[in-house]
Design a protein around this motif. Sequence first.
Motif, PDB file in Angstrom:
ATOM      1  N   ILE A  69       0.830  -1.206   0.000  1.00 54.62           N
ATOM      2  CA  ILE A  69       0.000   0.000   0.000  1.00 54.62           C
ATOM      3  C   ILE A  69       0.864   1.255   0.000  1.00 54.62           C
ATOM      4  O   ILE A  69       0.643   2.191  -0.782  1.00 54.62           O
ATOM      5  N   ILE A  70       1.875   1.289   0.877  1.00 53.98           N
ATOM      6  CA  ILE A  70       2.743   2.471   0.959  1.00 53.98           C
ATOM      7  C   ILE A  70       3.516   2.659  -0.340  1.00 53.98           C
ATOM      8  O   ILE A  70       3.653   3.781  -0.842  1.00 53.98           O
ATOM      9  N   LEU A  71       4.006   1.557  -0.913  1.00 51.98           N
ATOM     10  CA  LEU A  71       4.767   1.643  -2.161  1.00 51.98           C
ATOM     11  C   LEU A  71       3.886   2.129  -3.311  1.00 51.98           C
ATOM     12  O   LEU A  71       4.307   2.960  -4.127  1.00 51.98           O
ATOM     13  N   ALA A  72       2.664   1.620  -3.377  1.00 53.33           N
ATOM     14  CA  ALA A  72       1.752   2.023  -4.453  1.00 53.33           C
ATOM     15  C   ALA A  72       1.406   3.505  -4.366  1.00 53.33           C
ATOM     16  O   ALA A  72       1.229   4.171  -5.388  1.00 53.33           O
ATOM     17  N   ILE A  73       1.325   4.018  -3.145  1.00 51.54           N
ATOM     18  CA  ILE A  73       0.968   5.431  -2.953  1.00 51.54           C
ATOM     19  C   ILE A  73       2.165   6.345  -3.200  1.00 51.54           C
ATOM     20  O   ILE A  73       2.062   7.360  -3.899  1.00 51.54           O
ATOM     21  N   THR A  74       3.329   6.006  -2.623  1.00 56.60           N
ATOM     22  CA  THR A  74       4.501   6.890  -2.715  1.00 56.60           C
ATOM     23  C   THR A  74       5.313   6.670  -3.978  1.00 56.60           C
ATOM     24  O   THR A  74       5.971   7.587  -4.471  1.00 56.60           O
ATOM     25  N   ASN A  75       5.297   5.424  -4.487  1.00 58.02           N
ATOM     26  CA  ASN A  75       6.114   5.041  -5.635  1.00 58.02           C
ATOM     27  C   ASN A  75       7.612   5.284  -5.371  1.00 58.02           C
ATOM     28  O   ASN A  75       8.387   5.560  -6.287  1.00 58.02           O
ATOM     29  N   ARG A  76       8.013   5.189  -4.115  1.00 56.77           N
ATOM     30  CA  ARG A  76       9.413   5.348  -3.707  1.00 56.77           C
ATOM     31  C   ARG A  76       9.801   4.144  -2.864  1.00 56.77           C
ATOM     32  O   ARG A  76       9.323   3.987  -1.733  1.00 56.77           O
ATOM     33  N   LEU A 123      -1.353  -3.323  -7.470  1.00 54.78           N
ATOM     34  CA  LEU A 123      -0.679  -3.547  -6.185  1.00 54.78           C
ATOM     35  C   LEU A 123      -1.482  -2.915  -5.047  1.00 54.78           C
ATOM     36  O   LEU A 123      -1.664  -3.520  -3.993  1.00 54.78           O
ATOM     37  N   LEU A 124      -1.981  -1.699  -5.271  1.00 54.86           N
ATOM     38  CA  LEU A 124      -2.773  -1.004  -4.254  1.00 54.86           C
ATOM     39  C   LEU A 124      -4.078  -1.750  -3.989  1.00 54.86           C
ATOM     40  O   LEU A 124      -4.467  -1.942  -2.819  1.00 54.86           O
ATOM     41  N   LEU A 125      -4.744  -2.184  -5.050  1.00 49.83           N
ATOM     42  CA  LEU A 125      -6.017  -2.886  -4.902  1.00 49.83           C
ATOM     43  C   LEU A 125      -5.842  -4.212  -4.179  1.00 49.83           C
ATOM     44  O   LEU A 125      -6.599  -4.542  -3.254  1.00 49.83           O
ATOM     45  N   PHE A 126      -4.821  -4.980  -4.584  1.00 52.31           N
ATOM     46  CA  PHE A 126      -4.604  -6.293  -3.973  1.00 52.31           C
ATOM     47  C   PHE A 126      -4.191  -6.154  -2.506  1.00 52.31           C
ATOM     48  O   PHE A 126      -4.715  -6.855  -1.630  1.00 52.31           O
ATOM     49  N   ALA A 146       7.780   2.182 -10.070  1.00 45.86           N
ATOM     50  CA  ALA A 146       6.987   1.389 -11.019  1.00 45.86           C
ATOM     51  C   ALA A 146       5.997   2.272 -11.760  1.00 45.86           C
ATOM     52  O   ALA A 146       5.663   3.375 -11.328  1.00 45.86           O
ATOM     53  N   LYS A 147       5.514   1.772 -12.881  1.00 45.16           N
ATOM     54  CA  LYS A 147       4.505   2.468 -13.679  1.00 45.16           C
ATOM     55  C   LYS A 147       3.136   2.331 -13.014  1.00 45.16           C
ATOM     56  O   LYS A 147       2.914   1.466 -12.167  1.00 45.16           O
ATOM     57  N   TRP A 148       2.207   3.187 -13.439  1.00 53.45           N
ATOM     58  CA  TRP A 148       0.878   3.209 -12.829  1.00 53.45           C
ATOM     59  C   TRP A 148       0.150   1.884 -12.992  1.00 53.45           C
ATOM     60  O   TRP A 148      -0.615   1.471 -12.108  1.00 53.45           O
ATOM     61  N   PHE A 149       0.385   1.176 -14.100  1.00 52.81           N
ATOM     62  CA  PHE A 149      -0.338  -0.075 -14.332  1.00 52.81           C
ATOM     63  C   PHE A 149       0.184  -1.206 -13.430  1.00 52.81           C
ATOM     64  O   PHE A 149      -0.411  -2.278 -13.365  1.00 52.81           O
TER      65      PHE A 149
END
Length: 398
Positions: free
Chosen positions: A77-84, A175-178, A167-170
């Motif tokens: 969740i944190i990775l999907a939001i920050t992308n860092r 990742l965020l949903l799962f 990572a790219k948005w796709f």
Amino acid sequence: MAASIGLPRWFFYPFLVLASSTLVIWFVQFKIQVGMNQTLEARVQAATNFVINSVIPGSQNHQFILNLIFVLAFFGIILAITNRFWLTFVLNNLIFIIFGIADQQKLIYRNESILPSDLSQLSNPLTLVNFIGINAIEFILLVLVSVLFIWGLYLLFRRYDARIKFAKWFVRVPLLLFSGLVIISARDLSTTDTIPDQVASKLSDSPIPWDVNYDQRQNGAIYSFMRFFDNKIMNMPKGYSKQAIEKINKKYTKVANQINQNRSNYLNQQTVIYVLSESFSDPTRVPGLAVSPDPIAKIRNIKSKTTSGLMLSSGYGGGTANLEYQALTGLSLTNFLPTVTSPYVQVVPSSKYVPNVSNTWAIKNAIHPFLPVTYGRASVYKKFGFQKFYTLYNITLK
């Protein structure tokens, strides 16, 4: 780094996440080994066995995996939001390190594990840290140092890996949903035959909701904490309906009217005082203990001149909010599911109507010798219909 030893670059990231997640789970399990007079060696062994037993072939103890699933879900969740990646790496590990330390402190001071209901205390962090002797200025400095520490670690890691966007948005959206779905699934971990319950059972989950401290040691503190996010209050009894309740109400209203026909002294015409004291007891009732002189002679004298008796309490010492709830409402916690650990926090806020003994009187006042924010007492007593609630915030109260 990974490429320099002949491995593909992508291999480095999941390996690091898996290794660090394993370490934080070990750390949390190590921290909660308190209250059992364990040596340092025994605490290390208990935490190590919790991790190792899950990967031994033929083992029937896979609870470590249940904890790992939620640690990885929070990371996702944190990775999907920050992308860092490195910011996520630092934040996720710190969250669970702080959780382990906080859980240990609550076990030491209250002999209670941290539960989701405790999160309500975060609305007033100054009161919360006051429990461990930190004042407002110290807390602000601690927050500033923590922010600088996190930022410093992030920059340090970035020196060795300059990749910024991960990572790219796709990739991030799934990742965020799962990951979010995994976190939300915690609400069904205590509901029989749901998919989360079935998966947990396959991974050796053995719920012990009546003893949360043991449940955390047996099934893992992180997973046990998530289990108590189940927001169901009670199972619906067989035959329950509005019509059935109205029938019961009609029956006992008739009985009450017959009893009250010749009554001349009504309870709501009297003054009733509840004194709930977690430090009060009658030591003369302890088997084999002789006490002289009588420590409660005055109270015993009052009891001899009026209606008196004994009350069965479901607890003593800490957890007074639960005893307050039962004393004021007449409702036992045994009516609720085991995941309801604090009715003041989990039941009262969502209740449209809260029947309680104070409904009998027109004038209702309450006094609490601490702060009103703990267990949400301020809003609870307002919902109970008390006109005035005196606490340490009311400095004129002697």
